[in-house]
Design a protein around this motif. Structure first.
Motif, mmCIF file in Angstrom:
data_model
loop_
_atom_site.group_PDB
_atom_site.id
_atom_site.type_symbol
_atom_site.label_atom_id
_atom_site.label_comp_id
_atom_site.label_asym_id
_atom_site.label_seq_id
_atom_site.Cartn_x
_atom_site.Cartn_y
_atom_site.Cartn_z
ATOM 1 N N MET A 11 13.984 -8.110 -6.389
ATOM 2 C CA MET A 11 14.476 -6.762 -6.638
ATOM 3 C C MET A 11 14.413 -6.592 -8.152
ATOM 4 O O MET A 11 15.048 -7.353 -8.898
ATOM 5 N N LEU A 12 13.649 -5.611 -8.606
ATOM 6 C CA LEU A 12 13.501 -5.382 -10.055
ATOM 7 C C LEU A 12 14.266 -4.134 -10.433
ATOM 8 O O LEU A 12 14.172 -3.116 -9.743
ATOM 9 N N SER A 13 15.016 -4.213 -11.534
ATOM 10 C CA SER A 13 15.674 -2.993 -11.980
ATOM 11 C C SER A 13 15.247 -2.607 -13.380
ATOM 12 O O SER A 13 15.207 -3.447 -14.286
ATOM 13 N N VAL B 219 18.143 3.210 -14.252
ATOM 14 C CA VAL B 219 17.384 4.021 -13.278
ATOM 15 C C VAL B 219 17.680 3.538 -11.857
ATOM 16 O O VAL B 219 18.186 4.301 -11.029
ATOM 17 N N GLY B 220 17.404 2.285 -11.558
ATOM 18 C CA GLY B 220 17.651 1.786 -10.206
ATOM 19 C C GLY B 220 16.855 0.525 -9.948
ATOM 20 O O GLY B 220 16.233 -0.022 -10.857
ATOM 21 N N GLU B 221 16.899 0.134 -8.677
ATOM 22 C CA GLU B 221 16.342 -1.174 -8.327
ATOM 23 C C GLU B 221 15.406 -1.035 -7.115
ATOM 24 O O GLU B 221 15.715 -0.301 -6.175
ATOM 25 N N VAL B 222 14.263 -1.703 -7.162
ATOM 26 C CA VAL B 222 13.319 -1.646 -6.034
ATOM 27 C C VAL B 222 12.710 -3.020 -5.760
ATOM 28 O O VAL B 222 12.620 -3.854 -6.661
ATOM 29 N N PRO B 223 12.288 -3.240 -4.498
ATOM 30 C CA PRO B 223 11.630 -4.516 -4.192
ATOM 31 C C PRO B 223 10.198 -4.526 -4.700
ATOM 32 O O PRO B 223 9.458 -3.566 -4.474
ATOM 33 N N HIS C 129 4.721 -9.358 -11.867
ATOM 34 C CA HIS C 129 4.894 -8.338 -10.837
ATOM 35 C C HIS C 129 3.898 -7.225 -11.119
ATOM 36 O O HIS C 129 3.714 -6.851 -12.282
ATOM 37 N N THR C 130 3.308 -6.713 -10.075
ATOM 38 C CA THR C 130 2.342 -5.633 -10.249
ATOM 39 C C THR C 130 2.921 -4.389 -9.600
ATOM 40 O O THR C 130 3.239 -4.396 -8.406
ATOM 41 N N VAL C 131 3.096 -3.366 -10.408
ATOM 42 C CA VAL C 131 3.861 -2.200 -9.963
ATOM 43 C C VAL C 131 2.981 -0.957 -9.972
ATOM 44 O O VAL C 131 2.337 -0.647 -10.974
ATOM 45 N N ARG C 132 3.001 -0.258 -8.854
ATOM 46 C CA ARG C 132 2.300 1.030 -8.796
ATOM 47 C C ARG C 132 3.340 2.138 -8.904
ATOM 48 O O ARG C 132 4.298 2.187 -8.122
ATOM 49 N N ALA C 133 3.141 3.022 -9.868
ATOM 50 C CA ALA C 133 4.128 4.075 -10.134
ATOM 51 C C ALA C 133 4.006 5.177 -9.094
ATOM 52 O O ALA C 133 3.004 5.894 -9.056
ATOM 53 N N VAL C 134 5.013 5.271 -8.213
ATOM 54 C CA VAL C 134 4.993 6.310 -7.179
ATOM 55 C C VAL C 134 6.247 7.178 -7.194
ATOM 56 O O VAL C 134 6.294 8.213 -6.546
ATOM 57 N N GLY C 135 7.289 6.755 -7.908
ATOM 58 C CA GLY C 135 8.545 7.509 -7.922
ATOM 59 C C GLY C 135 9.383 7.069 -9.111
ATOM 60 O O GLY C 135 8.908 6.336 -9.993
ATOM 61 N N ALA C 136 10.664 7.478 -9.108
ATOM 62 C CA ALA C 136 11.501 7.284 -10.290
ATOM 63 C C ALA C 136 11.569 5.819 -10.737
ATOM 64 O O ALA C 136 11.386 5.505 -11.920
ATOM 65 N N ASN C 137 11.818 4.927 -9.802
ATOM 66 C CA ASN C 137 12.007 3.513 -10.189
ATOM 67 C C ASN C 137 10.717 2.862 -10.651
ATOM 68 O O ASN C 137 10.683 2.176 -11.676
ATOM 69 N N THR C 138 9.675 3.062 -9.869
ATOM 70 C CA THR C 138 8.414 2.407 -10.231
ATOM 71 C C THR C 138 7.822 3.040 -11.499
ATOM 72 O O THR C 138 7.178 2.348 -12.280
ATOM 73 N N VAL D 153 14.375 -6.298 -18.249
ATOM 74 C CA VAL D 153 14.223 -5.902 -16.854
ATOM 75 C C VAL D 153 15.180 -6.775 -16.039
ATOM 76 O O VAL D 153 15.355 -7.960 -16.334
ATOM 77 N N GLY D 154 15.827 -6.172 -15.057
ATOM 78 C CA GLY D 154 16.743 -6.940 -14.210
ATOM 79 C C GLY D 154 15.976 -7.522 -13.030
ATOM 80 O O GLY D 154 15.149 -6.846 -12.430
ATOM 81 N N VAL D 155 16.272 -8.785 -12.714
ATOM 82 C CA VAL D 155 15.555 -9.433 -11.610
ATOM 83 C C VAL D 155 16.549 -10.120 -10.684
ATOM 84 O O VAL D 155 17.424 -10.856 -11.142
#
Ligand SMILES: Cc1cc2nc3c(=O)[nH]c(=O)nc-3n(C[C@H](O)[C@H](O)[C@H](O)COP(=O)(O)OP(=O)(O)OC[C@H]3O[C@@H](n4cnc5c(N)ncnc54)[C@H](O)[C@@H]3O)c2cc1C
Lengths: 281, 157
Positions: A52-54, A58-62, A76-85, A97-99
């Protein structure tokens, strides 16, 4: 650690620091993070597990682990699709970054011993499979074919392009990439990723497959692999659902009788095949 | 470079598209076939021209292209070893609906469509074999396009 602390521990993000940010595509980055000064590194993740990355504030996502580097560094490879990413995508080297984690049941790599292997990835789905490929290259077995099949919408949307080039050169592994449409600048295959299955030169009943990508792609890919002759129980898929706690308390990631965070994200195809055809899920 | 090498019937059955073709059908069909080799960038078919041939690829890769105004040629599919290029020869008005361009040195078996149609008229078993195989190739292409329409790599939902 007090009882209260140990109960809370899996819910408390550990402060990591981004040390490298590599742009993969217009909307996707790979971040390498290490524990912040004075902070203990988290347990080393196994291929297929996620954190879970924060992005603080903003927030936290898997997000799946896409690689493990030296000095406890995790990728971690992140695709930006919304607020968190989008917030994670905006992080630069030096940012915190929170992990939390690692969580989940990863790929069952033991099942691949002595078997041919197909790794089939669509879009960002290559991220959690990257550690699998690295493992297969490091633990190379003679007389075993490893086939990596990758699909993307367009060539510009392919992630890990330098890895793909390096893997193509590695002994025992063949890489096939296809895109949905292309101009003449692209000289590779064009068409849906499932088309690559019929060209496989593996011993189908002695082959295991690791599949990751959007759910529709996984559904069609699993069917194509079974039609090709793979046994359903030899196909593993990594599923995604919205997630909050990641420790089987909140139920956000419920998928029929399963909790993705606890029972997955990696499943054998027979565990998922009926659920994938239920419209309401 | 185009060549005119005659094709042995067994060579047809060795391709994925024609694998398992009964011997008699393969013999009839091979009389309508020749080998061609096309260099990178060479055309197997041109949009709007008469579809008087079809091809089974033995080696290489062929792009199925459409010309998009202002965007140049767009590759919508590639066809590789063992696969069929072209079914427009089966249906009126028998014109190609796309360009087919070799993306690398390509060797293919080219079939004279008129001769194949005549052979099919004389041999219902051959017609049955061939139309079934073409229908399967078409259905696979259609299935692929349907999956792509779901925007496979876009959103998980
Ligand atoms: C186990 C697990 C592992 C994951 N691994 C990764 C990973 O390695 N890299 C990664 O980028 N993402 C990964 N995801 C997906 C990621 O968690 C979501 O994209 C993220 O939660 C979206 O949050 P958000 O606030 O940015 O966008 P939201 O506001 O939650 O969503 C914005 C929009 O994007 C859509 N959306 C949500 N998820 C996705 C998605 N995955 N792809 C495309 N559109 C989406 C939503 O439907 C919505 O329309 C994983 C998810 C799970 C459950």
């Amino acid at each position: 650690m007090s009882l209260r602390d140990s109960i809370a521990a899996p819910m408390v993000p550990v402060r990591y620091r981004v040390v490298e940010r590599r742009r993969e595509t217009h909307d996707t980055v790979t971040l390498t993070s290490v524990p912040d000064a004075g902070v203990d590194a988290l347990e080393e993740p196994r291929p297929g597990q996620f954190h879970m990355l924060s992005a603080f504030g903003v927030g936290e996502v898997p997000i799946s682990v896409s690689g493990v580097g030296p000095q406890g560094g995790i990728e971690h490879t992140v695709r930006a699709v919304g607020a968190n990413t989008e917030a994670l995508d905006a992080l630069s080297a030096g940012d915190a970054v929170g992990v939390r984690g690692p969580f989940g049941r990863g790929w069952h790599l033991d099942g691949a011993a002595g078997m041919d292997v197909v790794v089939l990835a669509g879009g960002i789905g290559l991220a959690p499979l990257r550690p699998v490929i690295q493992h297969l290259i490091e633990q190379r077995e003679e007389n075993r074919s490893v086939r990596l099949l990758v699909g993307a919408r367009r060539s510009e949307e392919l992630s890990f392009t330098s890895d793909l080039a390096a893997w193509s050169e590695a002994p025992g592994i063949e890489v096939a990439v296809t895109v949905d449409s292309a101009t003449r600048e692209w000289s590779g295959r064009v068409g849906v990723v499932t088309n690559l299955v019929e060209d496989l030169d593996v011993d189908a009943p002695r082959t295991v497959a690791f599949v990751c990508g959007p759910e529709v792609m996984m559904r069609f890919s699993a069917r194509a692999l079974i039609e090709f002759g793979l046994l359903p129980e030899k196909i593993q898929l990594s599923a995604e659902r919205n997630m909050k706690c990641a420790i089987a308390h909140c139920g956000h990631c419920q998928y029929g009788p399963l909790l993705i965070c606890r029972d997955g994200p990696v499943f054998d195809y027979p565990e998922l095949c009926e659920l994938m055809e239920v419209r309401e899920l | 470079m185009n060549q005119n090498i005659r094709i042995e019937p067994s060579r047809l059955a060795a391709t994925r598209f024609l694998s398992g073709l009964p011997e008699q059908s393969a013999t009839t069909l091979s009389a309508c076939a020749r080998e061609i080799t096309i260099g990178r960038g060479g055309f197997l078919a041109h949009e709007s021209r008469t579809a008087d041939e079809f091809f089974v690829i033995e080696r290489g890769l062929v792009a199925i292209e459409l010309l998009a105004p202002g965007r140049g040629p767009l590759i919508v599919a590639t066809v590789g070893k063992g696969q069929l290029v072209g079914w427009s020869w089966l249906f009126s008005p028998r014109i190609w609906h796309f360009d087919a361009v070799a993306l690398e040195l390509t060797q293919a078996i080219a079939f004279d469509a008129e001769a194949v149609r005549q052979a099919c008229d004389a041999d219902p078993e051959l017609r049955h074999e061939l139309t079934g195989r073409v229908a399967r190739a078409m259905s696979l292409r259609l299935e692929g396009i349907q999956i792509q329409l779901l925007d496979l790599y876009g959103s998980p939902s």
